[in-house]
Write a protein that holds these residues in place. Sequence first.
Motif, short mmCIF file in Angstrom:
data_model
loop_
_atom_site.label_atom_id
_atom_site.label_comp_id
_atom_site.label_asym_id
_atom_site.label_seq_id
_atom_site.Cartn_x
_atom_site.Cartn_y
_atom_site.Cartn_z
N MET A 158 -55.90 48.03 -12.61
CA MET A 158 -55.16 47.32 -13.85
C MET A 158 -54.81 48.55 -14.97
SD MET A 158 -56.21 44.11 -16.42
CE MET A 158 -55.51 42.91 -15.57
N ILE A 159 -53.80 48.30 -15.50
CA ILE A 159 -53.25 49.23 -16.51
C ILE A 159 -53.60 48.52 -17.84
CG2 ILE A 159 -51.57 50.69 -17.61
CD1 ILE A 159 -50.64 51.28 -14.71
N THR A 160 -54.33 48.97 -18.61
CA THR A 160 -54.66 48.14 -19.91
C THR A 160 -54.21 49.02 -21.08
OG1 THR A 160 -56.88 48.72 -20.39
CG2 THR A 160 -56.21 47.09 -18.90
N SER A 161 -54.16 48.28 -22.47
CA SER A 161 -53.86 48.99 -23.45
C SER A 161 -54.96 50.14 -23.96
CB SER A 161 -53.97 47.92 -24.80
OG SER A 161 -55.14 47.30 -24.89
N THR B 250 -50.63 45.98 -19.98
CA THR B 250 -50.47 45.22 -21.29
C THR B 250 -50.60 46.03 -22.74
OG1 THR B 250 -52.94 45.23 -21.25
CG2 THR B 250 -51.96 43.26 -20.34
N ARG B 251 -50.32 47.04 -22.54
CA ARG B 251 -50.16 48.18 -23.66
C ARG B 251 -48.70 48.52 -24.19
NH1 ARG B 251 -51.54 53.99 -23.24
NH2 ARG B 251 -50.51 54.00 -25.17
N GLN C 101 -32.48 45.24 -12.92
CA GLN C 101 -32.93 44.60 -11.74
C GLN C 101 -33.91 43.75 -11.80
OE1 GLN C 101 -33.92 47.11 -8.31
NE2 GLN C 101 -34.52 45.47 -6.97
N ASP C 102 -33.57 42.23 -11.64
CA ASP C 102 -34.46 41.22 -11.58
C ASP C 102 -35.33 41.18 -13.00
OD1 ASP C 102 -35.99 39.08 -10.29
OD2 ASP C 102 -37.61 40.32 -9.89
N ILE C 103 -34.73 41.42 -13.99
CA ILE C 103 -35.19 41.02 -15.26
C ILE C 103 -35.37 39.63 -15.65
CG2 ILE C 103 -35.22 41.28 -17.79
CD1 ILE C 103 -34.04 44.11 -17.49
N ASP C 104 -36.75 39.34 -15.72
CA ASP C 104 -36.93 37.96 -16.25
C ASP C 104 -37.50 38.04 -17.62
OD1 ASP C 104 -38.25 35.35 -16.68
OD2 ASP C 104 -38.48 35.00 -14.46
N ILE C 105 -36.74 37.65 -18.64
CA ILE C 105 -37.16 37.52 -20.04
C ILE C 105 -38.65 36.93 -20.26
CG2 ILE C 105 -35.89 35.81 -21.11
CD1 ILE C 105 -36.52 39.49 -22.64
N ARG C 106 -38.94 35.93 -19.51
CA ARG C 106 -39.99 35.10 -19.65
C ARG C 106 -41.33 35.90 -19.24
NH1 ARG C 106 -38.72 30.35 -16.08
NH2 ARG C 106 -38.76 32.18 -14.71
N SER C 107 -41.39 36.89 -18.59
CA SER C 107 -42.53 37.48 -18.20
C SER C 107 -42.57 39.00 -18.09
CB SER C 107 -42.78 36.94 -16.78
OG SER C 107 -41.66 37.32 -15.75
N ASP C 108 -41.55 39.79 -18.41
CA ASP C 108 -41.37 41.04 -18.40
C ASP C 108 -41.47 41.96 -19.30
OD1 ASP C 108 -40.77 40.22 -15.54
OD2 ASP C 108 -38.81 41.07 -15.59
N VAL C 109 -42.15 41.46 -20.50
CA VAL C 109 -42.37 42.02 -21.73
C VAL C 109 -43.83 42.18 -21.79
CG1 VAL C 109 -42.33 42.09 -24.25
CG2 VAL C 109 -40.12 41.52 -22.91
N PRO C 110 -44.45 43.22 -22.27
CA PRO C 110 -46.24 43.23 -22.00
C PRO C 110 -46.76 42.16 -23.18
CG PRO C 110 -45.11 45.45 -22.25
CD PRO C 110 -43.92 44.45 -22.42
N LYS D 134 -44.53 46.61 -27.73
CA LYS D 134 -44.45 46.20 -26.33
C LYS D 134 -43.02 45.84 -26.12
CE LYS D 134 -49.52 45.00 -26.56
NZ LYS D 134 -50.33 44.08 -26.52
N MET D 135 -42.28 46.76 -25.38
CA MET D 135 -40.94 46.40 -25.39
C MET D 135 -40.38 46.02 -24.06
SD MET D 135 -40.21 47.22 -28.25
CE MET D 135 -40.69 48.07 -29.68
N LEU D 136 -39.13 45.45 -24.19
CA LEU D 136 -38.65 45.53 -22.83
C LEU D 136 -38.26 46.76 -22.22
CD1 LEU D 136 -37.28 43.48 -20.36
CD2 LEU D 136 -35.14 43.18 -21.65
N VAL D 137 -38.40 47.04 -21.25
CA VAL D 137 -38.06 48.48 -20.47
C VAL D 137 -36.87 47.86 -19.51
CG1 VAL D 137 -38.72 50.66 -19.33
CG2 VAL D 137 -40.35 49.29 -20.78
N THR D 138 -35.65 48.47 -19.66
CA THR D 138 -34.34 48.14 -19.02
C THR D 138 -34.35 49.32 -18.06
OG1 THR D 138 -32.71 49.35 -20.40
CG2 THR D 138 -33.80 47.38 -21.09
N ASP D 139 -33.32 49.07 -17.12
CA ASP D 139 -32.84 50.23 -16.33
C ASP D 139 -31.71 50.91 -16.85
OD1 ASP D 139 -34.75 48.93 -14.54
OD2 ASP D 139 -33.13 48.00 -13.16
#
Length: 270
Positions: A1-4, A28-29, A84-93, A256-261
């Motif tokens: 697991m990668i954490t803060s 989660t960081r 690709q497959d961005i789901d704003i409900r779960s893809d932000v840390p 803790k941002m949304l990382v786009t393509d």
Amino acid sequence: MITSDTNNVASPLSAYALRQLIRMGDFTRNTSGFAQGCVQGNIVILPKDWAGDFLQFCQFNPKPCPLIGMSTNAGDFLLPELGQDIDIRSDVPGYRLFDNGVLKQELTDIKHLWRDDLVTFVLGCSFSFEEALIADGLEIRNISESKNVPMYRTNIACKSAGRFSGETVVSMRPMLAKDAIRAIQICSRFPSVHGAPIHFGDPKLIGIDDINTPDYGDAVTINEHEVPVFWACGVTPQLALEQTKPPFCITHSPGKMLVTDIVNSTLAVL
């Protein structure tokens, strides 16, 4: 697991791979320094009847609120134009839930809060131009010290739009004066991710009393002969939300941002 608590050991990860880790709860960081080359975004999610005012607020204040994407229809939680497959409900840390302008909760997933009337806004983030500064040989202190960038409330007023008003939040990176000048030149080419700094030098001139105590993020080392350099920051809408008090709103947690393509270089203006 990668954490803060980890260092930026995962920076070679692609944006898609990083989002998958975030979705699974294994990252989660803060996202500074990760998925290098890809645009990162601040998030604001509002009910449809508040979306028009906020869109105008972004248009009136492009430095702190540079809009790079939004959901096509209310209730859309996929953002295919951003990746690709961005789901704003779960893809932000990390997310923040606001109730009438009051921060109620920090979460790592908002699927259980999703509603059919919600509209998502994605605003450009200063993390995106950090790559260009590093490529030019400039040190980015929050990255070299593995910290979240320090952010501060200021006395710089935003232009009001409908129900939205407030002051500008800034992010800060310390530099020698000659490097600050170079940073202005470089960042002027990236207006979609806040563009050039809006101030450097004495922080008290923009209403910051203690540079060592940021309102968001972490304090970083400021060496002798360095000056603090301030960019308009996408946390600005969170301050506006506190003042405007919409009944329901979700944002990203600072850093803790949304990382786009989207590739950073495609946003450069020649």
